[in-house]
Design a protein around this motif. Structure first.
Motif, mmCIF file in Angstrom:
data_model
loop_
_atom_site.group_PDB
_atom_site.id
_atom_site.type_symbol
_atom_site.label_atom_id
_atom_site.label_comp_id
_atom_site.label_asym_id
_atom_site.label_seq_id
_atom_site.Cartn_x
_atom_site.Cartn_y
_atom_site.Cartn_z
ATOM 1 N N GLY A 86 0.833 -1.187 0.000
ATOM 2 C CA GLY A 86 0.000 0.000 0.000
ATOM 3 C C GLY A 86 0.871 1.241 0.000
ATOM 4 N N ALA A 87 0.271 2.360 -0.337
ATOM 5 C CA ALA A 87 1.007 3.624 -0.362
ATOM 6 C C ALA A 87 0.039 4.763 -0.125
ATOM 7 C CB ALA A 87 1.709 3.806 -1.710
ATOM 8 N N VAL B 207 -4.754 7.405 -1.072
ATOM 9 C CA VAL B 207 -4.286 6.140 -0.482
ATOM 10 C C VAL B 207 -4.557 4.996 -1.444
ATOM 11 C CG1 VAL B 207 -4.506 4.531 1.453
ATOM 12 C CG2 VAL B 207 -4.847 6.968 1.845
ATOM 13 N N CYS B 208 -3.650 4.033 -1.468
ATOM 14 C CA CYS B 208 -3.892 2.756 -2.144
ATOM 15 C C CYS B 208 -3.588 1.638 -1.168
ATOM 16 C CB CYS B 208 -3.016 2.614 -3.388
ATOM 17 S SG CYS B 208 -3.124 0.974 -4.162
ATOM 18 N N VAL B 209 -4.540 0.738 -0.960
ATOM 19 C CA VAL B 209 -4.342 -0.448 -0.120
ATOM 20 C C VAL B 209 -4.387 -1.673 -1.033
ATOM 21 C CG1 VAL B 209 -5.328 -1.881 1.705
ATOM 22 C CG2 VAL B 209 -5.265 0.605 1.969
ATOM 23 N N VAL B 210 -3.360 -2.505 -0.938
ATOM 24 C CA VAL B 210 -3.227 -3.662 -1.822
ATOM 25 C C VAL B 210 -3.813 -4.909 -1.167
ATOM 26 C CG1 VAL B 210 -1.572 -5.177 -2.991
ATOM 27 C CG2 VAL B 210 -1.188 -2.703 -2.940
ATOM 28 N N LEU B 211 -4.667 -5.599 -1.904
ATOM 29 C CA LEU B 211 -5.207 -6.893 -1.476
ATOM 30 C C LEU B 211 -4.395 -7.980 -2.160
ATOM 31 C CD1 LEU B 211 -7.546 -4.878 -0.844
ATOM 32 C CD2 LEU B 211 -9.120 -6.753 -1.342
ATOM 33 N N GLY C 245 -5.658 -3.086 -6.027
ATOM 34 C CA GLY C 245 -5.240 -1.901 -5.290
ATOM 35 C C GLY C 245 -6.442 -0.984 -5.114
ATOM 36 N N VAL C 246 -7.026 -1.001 -3.923
ATOM 37 C CA VAL C 246 -8.202 -0.161 -3.657
ATOM 38 C C VAL C 246 -7.689 1.249 -3.380
ATOM 39 C CG1 VAL C 246 -10.272 0.125 -2.266
ATOM 40 C CG2 VAL C 246 -9.396 -2.167 -2.723
ATOM 41 N N ALA D 146 -12.609 -1.943 0.714
ATOM 42 C CA ALA D 146 -11.856 -3.205 0.825
ATOM 43 C C ALA D 146 -12.668 -4.279 1.538
ATOM 44 C CB ALA D 146 -10.533 -2.963 1.551
ATOM 45 N N GLN D 147 -13.470 -3.869 2.517
ATOM 46 C CA GLN D 147 -14.269 -4.828 3.270
ATOM 47 C C GLN D 147 -15.364 -5.473 2.433
ATOM 48 O OE1 GLN D 147 -15.651 -2.615 6.674
ATOM 49 N NE2 GLN D 147 -13.583 -2.389 7.518
#
Length: 429
Positions: A230-231, A330-334, A384-385, A403-404
């Motif tokens: 993530g970033a 923001v980017c959160v990686v799954l 990448g959300v 993401a959830q």
């Protein structure tokens, strides 16, 4: 403008999404693409590292501009092949791409041009030499395989036993292939990391929005290194004083050094910086955009990316055209369960539409493919959300809400992306 985009990960989906927004762009092809990119571009099943096959495709479709995402085609010389045919392309030459393709080349460049970086203990072409050198290092020590190793070539060894295991796996068992034929050892730097990425046409440059990546697979920066979990991007990452220092001590001497070495560099240049107590120091160069930094950067772009990249390819980059949204992103990686180690693919992904419906969110695909009417996992980093917001808290809230809603067997993501920034609330000077 017809655009050919090379690559098939989250970085390329972000680029395709932004390029498609340009009124100048009438068509995008992507090689090889993924299930998400297919909604933005026509995906062509060609190996992104196969320069000859991409040249043959370009001869057929005649793109006005080609944008290279990953490092492999650049290291393989795709920019040289296109330049020889006078085709517009964004990406450095094979020689310039050695800044990423060879850690030893990069380190020697930094030393030659007096650019601040970690002290190198030495470079070694055999396991015996590397093991012998361990008697003279300070622990922990950073160990780097010289060549491209898909993000697995850097190891922070806490002690001699761990270091010898890395040397054995890389140099004797050749688990990383040719990329591990040589390794280098260097001192460990302490501080906060910063991704400072620039665009350059060989003469002029423009800095992109600052970002911070999260490499470790688990919360609190625990577990093995990954390609990036993530970033986030925020102006607070980079005070005016710090920006000026990075430009003066790193960016300017890097560009001057390339010119002095008669290496013309055109494209994206990723500078991984460690903000140490004694000032910013270069951790690494990449010859392309970072991933997942790109996803966070694109979410803040307030300009026509196609126009800027076409200007760059023509050698007339105009930094004043790069405008940025003021709020963070923001980017959160799954990821697939088990990543960055062994993981299974082919797991059905559900909830994508519901996640995309969260306000301000864009779900960017990385390791996905279509299987009939289903979208399934096809890699370690799957999605990448990504979202922007007026504040970092707002962007994070949107991303984690989305993401959830996404589910696939073994899905994993970090719950603390950007958490350090929320706690400290301070920039580095």
């Amino acid at each position: 403008m017809k655009v050919l985009l090379i690559g098939g990960g989250g970085r390329e989906h972000a680029l395709a999404w932004k390029l498609k927004q340009s009124p100048r762009v009438t068509k995008i092809w992507c090689v090889p693409g993924n299930a998400g990119i297919a909604a933005e571009a026509e995906c062509v099943n060609v190996d992104s590292g196969d320069v000859a096959a991409i040249v043959a495709l370009a001869e057929k479709i005649k793109p006005d501009l080609t944008v290279v995402g990953p490092e492999l085609p650049l290291v393989n010389g795709i920019a040289d092949a296109f330049a020889a045919r006078n085709w517009a392309i964004v990406g450095p030459t094979r020689e310039a791409a050695k800044l990423e393709g060879s850690k030893i080349f990069s380190k020697e460049f930094l030393q030659r041009h007096n650019i601040p970086t970690a002290k190198m203990y030495g470079e070694y072409d055999s396991a015996d030499k590397a093991n012998a050198a361990l008697k003279n290092v300070k622990w922990p020590v950073v160990m780097k395989a010289d060549g491209l190793c898909a993000g697995k070539g850097v190891f922070l060894a806490p002690d001699e036993k761990a270091a010898k295991n890395f040397i054995s796996s890389v140099m004797e068992k050749q688990e990383l292939g040719e990329g591990g034929a040589r390794i280098l050892l260097e001192e460990t730097l302490e501080g906060e990391e910063l991704s400072f990425i620039i665009l350059t046409d060989g003469e002029r440059y423009a800095a992109l929005a600052p970002t911070r990546d999260h490499k470790r697979v688990f919360e609190r920066n625990e577990g093995p290194n990954t390609g990036g979990m993530g970033a986030y991007s925020s102006d607070e990452l980079l005070s005016t004083g710090l920006r000026e220092k990075i430009v003066r001590q790193i960016v300017t001497p890097t560009l001057r050094g390339l010119a002095a070495d008669k290496i013309r560099y055109q494209g994206f240049l990723y500078i991984g910086v460690m903000l140490t107590a004694s000032g910013p120091k270069v951790l690494e160069f990449n010859c392309r955009l970072g991933d997942p930094e790109t996803q966070a950067i694109v979410a803040r772009m307030d300009f026509d990316l196609a126009e800027v990249l076409a200007d760059l390819a023509a050698g007339r980059l105009d930094a004043s055209k790069l405008k940025w949204k003021s709020g963070p992103s923001v980017c959160v990686v799954l990821t697939s369960g088990g990543y960055p180690g062994k993981f299974e693919t082919g797991k059905e992904i559900t909830g994508l539409r519901e996640a995309d419906e969260v306000r301000g969110v864009k779900v960017l695909h990385a390791g996905t493919k279509r299987d009939g009417d289903k979208i399934v996992t096809s890699g370690g980093r799957v999605l990448g959300v990504t979202a922007a917001g007026a504040t970092l808290d707002e962007a994070l809230s949107r991303v984690y809400e989305a993401a959830q809603k996404i589910h696939f067997a073994g899905a994993h993501y970090r719950k603390d992306i950007g958490a350090h920034a929320r706690v400290s609330g301070a920039s580095n000077d």
